[in-house]
Design a protein around this motif. Structure first.
Motif, PDB file in Angstrom:
ATOM      1  N   LYS A  14       0.840  -1.217   0.000  1.00  0.00           N
ATOM      2  CA  LYS A  14       0.000   0.000   0.000  1.00  0.00           C
ATOM      3  C   LYS A  14       0.870   1.259   0.000  1.00  0.00           C
ATOM      4  CE  LYS A  14      -2.204  -1.247   3.854  1.00  0.00           C
ATOM      5  NZ  LYS A  14      -1.619  -2.584   4.068  1.00  0.00           N
ATOM      6  N   THR A  16       4.151   1.611  -0.700  1.00  0.00           N
ATOM      7  CA  THR A  16       5.026   1.666  -1.880  1.00  0.00           C
ATOM      8  C   THR A  16       4.255   2.173  -3.097  1.00  0.00           C
ATOM      9  OG1 THR A  16       6.206  -0.246  -0.997  1.00  0.00           O
ATOM     10  CG2 THR A  16       6.533   0.244  -3.342  1.00  0.00           C
ATOM     11  N   THR A  32      -3.046   6.233   7.638  1.00  0.00           N
ATOM     12  CA  THR A  32      -3.321   6.257   9.087  1.00  0.00           C
ATOM     13  C   THR A  32      -2.160   5.630   9.854  1.00  0.00           C
ATOM     14  OG1 THR A  32      -4.776   4.362   8.663  1.00  0.00           O
ATOM     15  CG2 THR A  32      -5.823   6.461   9.143  1.00  0.00           C
ATOM     16  N   ARG A  37       2.353   6.433  13.521  1.00  0.00           N
ATOM     17  CA  ARG A  37       3.782   6.280  13.835  1.00  0.00           C
ATOM     18  C   ARG A  37       4.436   7.629  14.143  1.00  0.00           C
ATOM     19  NH1 ARG A  37       2.880   1.886  10.591  1.00  0.00           N
ATOM     20  NH2 ARG A  37       3.069   3.053   8.652  1.00  0.00           N
ATOM     21  N   ASN A  58      -3.192  -5.389  16.932  1.00  0.00           N
ATOM     22  CA  ASN A  58      -4.626  -5.053  16.947  1.00  0.00           C
ATOM     23  C   ASN A  58      -4.869  -3.695  16.299  1.00  0.00           C
ATOM     24  OD1 ASN A  58      -5.666  -7.341  18.360  1.00  0.00           O
ATOM     25  ND2 ASN A  58      -4.683  -6.534  20.212  1.00  0.00           N
ATOM     26  N   ARG A  90     -10.552   0.510   7.741  1.00  0.00           N
ATOM     27  CA  ARG A  90      -9.968  -0.758   8.170  1.00  0.00           C
ATOM     28  C   ARG A  90     -11.017  -1.721   8.691  1.00  0.00           C
ATOM     29  NH1 ARG A  90      -4.239  -0.227   8.047  1.00  0.00           N
ATOM     30  NH2 ARG A  90      -3.386  -2.064   9.000  1.00  0.00           N
ATOM     31  N   ARG A 129      11.697  -6.195   5.924  1.00  0.00           N
ATOM     32  CA  ARG A 129      11.609  -4.797   6.349  1.00  0.00           C
ATOM     33  C   ARG A 129      11.923  -4.654   7.837  1.00  0.00           C
ATOM     34  NH1 ARG A 129       6.073  -1.798   5.752  1.00  0.00           N
ATOM     35  NH2 ARG A 129       5.710  -2.967   7.677  1.00  0.00           N
ATOM     36  N   ARG A 146      -1.547  -9.560  12.821  1.00  0.00           N
ATOM     37  CA  ARG A 146      -2.025  -8.546  11.865  1.00  0.00           C
ATOM     38  C   ARG A 146      -2.761  -9.216  10.705  1.00  0.00           C
ATOM     39  NH1 ARG A 146       3.576  -5.825  10.719  1.00  0.00           N
ATOM     40  NH2 ARG A 146       2.527  -4.489   9.197  1.00  0.00           N
TER      41      ARG A 146
HETATM   42  P1  AP5 Z   1       4.689  -1.558   2.017  1.00  0.00           P
HETATM   43  O1  AP5 Z   1       4.513  -0.752   0.803  1.00  0.00           O
HETATM   44  O2  AP5 Z   1       5.207  -0.910   3.241  1.00  0.00           O
HETATM   45  O3  AP5 Z   1       3.325  -2.337   2.353  1.00  0.00           O
HETATM   46  P2  AP5 Z   1       2.080  -1.867   3.205  1.00  0.00           P
HETATM   47  O4  AP5 Z   1       0.895  -2.544   2.631  1.00  0.00           O
HETATM   48  O5  AP5 Z   1       2.052  -0.379   3.303  1.00  0.00           O
HETATM   49  O6  AP5 Z   1       2.475  -2.550   4.583  1.00  0.00           O
HETATM   50  P3  AP5 Z   1       2.257  -2.032   6.064  1.00  0.00           P
HETATM   51  O7  AP5 Z   1       3.065  -2.895   6.936  1.00  0.00           O
HETATM   52  O8  AP5 Z   1       2.437  -0.565   6.163  1.00  0.00           O
HETATM   53  O9  AP5 Z   1       0.732  -2.382   6.227  1.00  0.00           O
HETATM   54  P4  AP5 Z   1      -0.147  -2.420   7.493  1.00  0.00           P
HETATM   55  O10 AP5 Z   1      -1.523  -2.387   6.929  1.00  0.00           O
HETATM   56  O11 AP5 Z   1       0.152  -3.532   8.400  1.00  0.00           O
HETATM   57  O12 AP5 Z   1       0.331  -1.135   8.296  1.00  0.00           O
HETATM   58  P5  AP5 Z   1      -0.313   0.273   8.637  1.00  0.00           P
HETATM   59  O13 AP5 Z   1       0.797   1.202   8.773  1.00  0.00           O
HETATM   60  O14 AP5 Z   1      -1.447   0.610   7.743  1.00  0.00           O
HETATM   61  O15 AP5 Z   1       5.586  -2.825   1.640  1.00  0.00           O
HETATM   62  C1  AP5 Z   1       6.012  -3.721   2.634  1.00  0.00           C
HETATM   63  C2  AP5 Z   1       7.483  -4.099   2.368  1.00  0.00           C
HETATM   64  O16 AP5 Z   1       7.557  -4.840   1.143  1.00  0.00           O
HETATM   65  C3  AP5 Z   1       8.411  -2.894   2.183  1.00  0.00           C
HETATM   66  O17 AP5 Z   1       9.646  -3.175   2.738  1.00  0.00           O
HETATM   67  C4  AP5 Z   1       8.485  -2.738   0.668  1.00  0.00           C
HETATM   68  O18 AP5 Z   1       9.700  -2.170   0.268  1.00  0.00           O
HETATM   69  C5  AP5 Z   1       8.379  -4.175   0.198  1.00  0.00           C
HETATM   70  N1  AP5 Z   1       7.692  -4.313  -1.099  1.00  0.00           N
HETATM   71  C6  AP5 Z   1       6.649  -3.571  -1.566  1.00  0.00           C
HETATM   72  N2  AP5 Z   1       6.263  -3.999  -2.785  1.00  0.00           N
HETATM   73  C7  AP5 Z   1       7.068  -5.048  -3.085  1.00  0.00           C
HETATM   74  C8  AP5 Z   1       7.153  -5.920  -4.211  1.00  0.00           C
HETATM   75  N3  AP5 Z   1       6.330  -5.783  -5.261  1.00  0.00           N
HETATM   76  N4  AP5 Z   1       8.078  -6.910  -4.180  1.00  0.00           N
HETATM   77  C9  AP5 Z   1       8.929  -7.050  -3.101  1.00  0.00           C
HETATM   78  N5  AP5 Z   1       8.904  -6.245  -2.012  1.00  0.00           N
HETATM   79  C10 AP5 Z   1       7.989  -5.255  -2.006  1.00  0.00           C
HETATM   80  O19 AP5 Z   1      -0.949  -0.023  10.084  1.00  0.00           O
HETATM   81  C11 AP5 Z   1      -0.137  -0.378  11.183  1.00  0.00           C
HETATM   82  C12 AP5 Z   1      -0.993  -0.524  12.421  1.00  0.00           C
HETATM   83  O20 AP5 Z   1      -1.564   0.752  12.755  1.00  0.00           O
HETATM   84  C13 AP5 Z   1      -2.204  -1.471  12.307  1.00  0.00           C
HETATM   85  O21 AP5 Z   1      -1.856  -2.808  12.576  1.00  0.00           O
HETATM   86  C14 AP5 Z   1      -3.140  -0.879  13.366  1.00  0.00           C
HETATM   87  O22 AP5 Z   1      -2.749  -1.260  14.653  1.00  0.00           O
HETATM   88  C15 AP5 Z   1      -2.891   0.614  13.235  1.00  0.00           C
HETATM   89  N6  AP5 Z   1      -3.827   1.231  12.271  1.00  0.00           N
HETATM   90  C16 AP5 Z   1      -3.493   1.813  11.092  1.00  0.00           C
HETATM   91  N7  AP5 Z   1      -4.595   2.277  10.469  1.00  0.00           N
HETATM   92  C17 AP5 Z   1      -5.637   1.980  11.279  1.00  0.00           C
HETATM   93  C18 AP5 Z   1      -7.045   2.182  11.180  1.00  0.00           C
HETATM   94  N8  AP5 Z   1      -7.601   2.792  10.105  1.00  0.00           N
HETATM   95  N9  AP5 Z   1      -7.826   1.730  12.202  1.00  0.00           N
HETATM   96  C19 AP5 Z   1      -7.298   1.127  13.278  1.00  0.00           C
HETATM   97  N10 AP5 Z   1      -5.978   0.885  13.434  1.00  0.00           N
HETATM   98  C20 AP5 Z   1      -5.151   1.315  12.436  1.00  0.00           C
END
Ligand code: AP5
Ligand code: MG
Length: 191
Positions: A14, A16, A32, A37, A58, A90, A129, A146
């Motif tokens: 997402k 990237t 978000t 963070r 969570n 989410r 990562r 997750r």
């Molecule tokens: P990356 O692009 O970072 O993927 P991503 O989908 O953004 O992964 P996240 O870990 O950020 O997702 P998430 O949903 O768990 O986290 P979020 O921050 O939203 O890519 C991942 C890795 O792969 C990178 O190293 C990248 O370089 C590599 N990569 C990318 N594409 C590739 C490819 N094609 N081939 C190889 N490698 C590749 O949420 C975190 C936490 O915050 C949640 O668990 C929750 O606790 C909280 N939170 C966030 N939003 C909410 C909400 N709306 N409601 C409640 N809690 C929330």
């Protein structure tokens, strides 16, 4: 105006792909996870509370997210070509709250783009990562949690937008450029 939701399991790409969408289409990126963070890094009251949820894999409470996001959406939809929402909504309650907010702002979600990636690949990406990210949730135990939370809480958001005919599934396996090509095709069809 394009108001896009990018959705999919942890590690699906997402963040990237959002960066590339921002560069090509001039949208404002609202993540978000990134907003939370920043709060954690600043050790704000909200950040400290959020970390206790995030480190366990969570979701943080909806009220916390809606507070942060409503203001940002209001500001960004006033002054940009549109927004890309990453990590929100989410769960179905957040999707309903977003619809209410957009109606109030007289704006519309254009499409939800759902990146589909195998679990094995997701875990591999996140563990790589985790070696350098410093993120409290990039460890195997939290990654597994997750993924469970994604299936139970977030996957139903897809049906919400399928029912509105605003849904596109994208194969999220392959190189970053290949995947961006697939996403661009969908976006072009909506401009
Ligand atoms: P990356 O692009 O970072 O993927 P991503 O989908 O953004 O992964 P996240 O870990 O950020 O997702 P998430 O949903 O768990 O986290 P979020 O921050 O939203 O890519 C991942 C890795 O792969 C990178 O190293 C990248 O370089 C590599 N990569 C990318 N594409 C590739 C490819 N094609 N081939 C190889 N490698 C590749 O949420 C975190 C936490 O915050 C949640 O668990 C929750 O606790 C909280 N939170 C966030 N939003 C909410 C909400 N709306 N409601 C409640 N809690 C929330
Ligand atoms: Mg991300």
């Amino acid at each position: 105006m394009l108001n896009i939701i990018i959705c999919g399991a942890p590690g699906c790409g997402k963040g990237t792909q959002s960066d590339l969408i921002v560069e090509k289409y001039g949208l404002k990126h609202l993540s978000t996870g990134d907003l939370l963070r920043t709060e954690i890094a600043e050790k704000s009251t909200l950040g400290i509370e959020a970390e206790s949820y995030i480190s366990k894999g969570n979701l943080v409470p909806d009220t916390m997210i809606l507070d942060i996001l409503s203001k940002a959406i209001d500001e960004q939809t006033k002054s940009s070509n549109g927004i890309i929402l990453d990590g929100f909504p989410r769960n179905v309650a957040q999707a309903e709250a977003l619809e209410t907010l957009m109606t109030k702002l007289k704006k519309e979600i254009t499409i939800l783009i759902d990146l589909n990636v195998d679990d094995e690949e997701l875990i591999k990406r996140l563990l790589i990562r985790g070696e350098t990210s410093g993120r409290c949730d990039d460890n195997l135990e939290t990654i597994k949690k997750r993924l469970e939370v994604y299936v139970s809480k977030t996957a139903p958001v897809s049906d919400f937008y399928k029912n509105k005919n605003k849904y596109a599934a994208i194969n999220g396996m392959g190189t970053v450029d290949e995947i961006f090509g697939r996403i661009s095709t969908v976006i072009e069809s909506k401009r």
